[in-house]
Design an enzyme around this catalytic site. Structure first.
Site, PDB file in Angstrom:
ATOM      1  N   SER A 163       1.209  -1.293  -0.061  1.00 52.50           N
ATOM      2  CA  SER A 163       0.114  -0.071  -0.049  1.00 52.50           C
ATOM      3  C   SER A 163       0.971   0.647   0.405  1.00 52.50           C
ATOM      4  CB  SER A 163      -1.030  -0.069   2.186  1.00 52.50           C
ATOM      5  OG  SER A 163       0.239   0.377   2.109  1.00 52.50           O
ATOM      6  N   ASP A 197      12.855  -4.756   3.639  1.00 53.28           N
ATOM      7  CA  ASP A 197      13.349  -5.783   4.821  1.00 53.28           C
ATOM      8  C   ASP A 197      12.816  -7.033   4.277  1.00 53.28           C
ATOM      9  OD1 ASP A 197      14.123  -7.826   6.852  1.00 53.28           O
ATOM     10  OD2 ASP A 197      12.435  -7.504   8.225  1.00 53.28           O
ATOM     11  N   ASP A 206      14.140 -11.609  -0.402  1.00 50.24           N
ATOM     12  CA  ASP A 206      14.289 -13.345  -0.113  1.00 50.24           C
ATOM     13  C   ASP A 206      13.431 -14.163  -0.532  1.00 50.24           C
ATOM     14  OD1 ASP A 206      13.734 -15.533   1.614  1.00 50.24           O
ATOM     15  OD2 ASP A 206      12.252 -14.144   3.520  1.00 50.24           O
ATOM     16  N   GLY A 220      10.264 -14.281  16.081  1.00 55.18           N
ATOM     17  CA  GLY A 220       9.423 -14.318  16.479  1.00 55.18           C
ATOM     18  C   GLY A 220       9.645 -14.963  18.144  1.00 55.18           C
TER      19      GLY A 220
END
Ligand code: 13P
Length: 274
Positions: free
Chosen positions: A55, A81, A103, A172
Site C-alpha cells: 500500500s 526487509d 528473500d 518471533g
C-alpha cells in the site's frame, strides 16, 4: 547520514562487530532508533516490512525515514526487509531506500540465485545495496540450516552485499531455548572471509549465542518482535497512566520513543562489543 550496507557492514565484519537492524512501522519507533544511534555514536539499520509496500504506507514511511537518516550524524541505512518479489524491491528503491533484501529462501536454489542476482544488479545500478538469504529462517520449526556449499555458491553467483544464513534462529519469540549452530556459522564465515553475514530472528536469542556468532562473521542482526513489543507495552502503560485524562498525542508518545531508544541503544552497544 543515509548510507548503504556496503559502507558499514564490511568494516563491522573486520572488527567482529554487528550493526542492529530494527524493523519499524511508524515514526516514533524509528525516532527511537535514530536517538539511540546519536546517543551511542553508532551506525544503525532501519528496516521496513515488505508488506508496507503493498500500500502507500511503504513509500510514505520511507520518505520520513530518509529525512531522519539524512539529518542524523551517524550512518543510517534505510532497508527493505524480506522483499518477496522484484516488484517490491523496485518499489522500495523507487521510494528511496538505500538498500533492499530480496528473500527467495523458500524457492529452489537456482530460482533464488536468478532472482536475487537480478535484485542485486538492479540495486547496484541505483547505488543501493542488496541482501539475499540462503537456507531458510522460519516462523516456526521448519528451518532449513544453510550449508557451506550453498552459501558459497549463492554468494558467488549473486554478488549480494550481505548474506542472510539460517543457523538455528527463528522469527518471533522462542517457545524453547534455541540451538544456535555456531560451528556452521564459523564454517560459512571461513569460506567467505569478507562477506558480512546476517542473522535473522534476533528476538530473544541468548546473548552468549549472539556474542559467538558476532565473533564468527555475523555483522547485521535483525530485531523485530521484541522491539515492537517494547513499543506496544510502553504505549499501553502510558495509556493506562492517562486514566481518561487528555494529553496531546505528541507528548503522549514521548515516553514511548524514550523506551524504544533505550531498547535499541542497549542492543546496539552489545552488538558493537561496548
Ligand atoms: P525477530 O522478529 O525474531 O526479531 O526477527 C526479525 C527479523 O529477522 C526481521 O527480518
Amino acid at each position: 547520514m543515509l548510507v548503504t550496507l556496503k559502507e558499514i557492514l564490511p568494516e563491522a565484519r573486520r572488527k567482529k562487530r554487528a550493526v542492529g537492524a530494527f524493523n519499524v512501522a511508524n515514526y516514533e519507533a524509528a525516532l527511537g532508533v535514530i536517538k539511540a544511534a546519536e546517543r551511542e555514536k553508532l551506525p544503525a539499520i532501519i528496516q521496513i516490512f515488505q508488506r508496507l509496500f503493498l500500500s502507500e504506507k511503504g513509500s510514505d514511511l520511507a520518505g520520513t525515514l530518509l529525512r531522519m537518516a539524512n539529518r542524523c550524524t551517524q550512518p543510517i541505512v534505510v532497508h527493505l526487509d524480506h522483499g518477496g518479489s522484484l516488484e517490491i524491491v523496485c518499489a522500495s528503491l523507487a521510494a528511496g531506500c538505500s538498500s533492499a533484501m530480496f528473500d527467495g529462501s523458500m524457492l529452489a536454489f537456482e530460482k533464488n540465485v536468478e532472482l536475487t542476482k537480478r535484485a542485486a544488479d538492479y540495486s547496484h545500478m541505483l547505488g543501493a545495496s542488496c541482501e539475499g538469504e540462503i537456507g531458510h529462517v522460519a516462523m516456526g520449526d521448519e528451518n532449513a540450516i544453510t550449508s557451506v556449499e550453498e552459501a558459497v555458491g549463492f554468494y558467488s553467483s549473486t554478488g549480494v552485499d550481505a548474506l542472510a544464513v539460517s543457523i538455528g534462529t527463528v522469527h518471533g519469540f522462542y517457545k524453547s531455548k534455541p540451538k544456535i549452530d555456531v560451528a556452521r556459522c564459523a564454517e560459512i564465515a571461513a569460506a567467505l572471509p569478507d562477506v558480512p553475514l546476517v542473522l535473522h530472528g534476533g528476538t530473544g536469542t541468548p546473548p552468549e549465542d549472539l556474542r559467538s556468532v558476532i565473533e564468527n562473521g555475523v555483522s547485521k542482526i535483525n530485531i523485530a518482535t521484541e522491539f515492537m513489543d517494547t513499543f506496544l507495552k510502553s504505549t499501553r502503560r502510558e495509556l493506562d497512566a492517562l486514566d481518561g485524562k487528555f494529553l496531546p498525542i505528541d507528548k503522549f508518545m514521548d515516553p514511548v520513543i524514550d523506551d524504544c531508544a533505550a531498547h535499541a541503544a542497549r542492543l546496539m552497544r552489545f552488538f558493537a562489543g561496548k
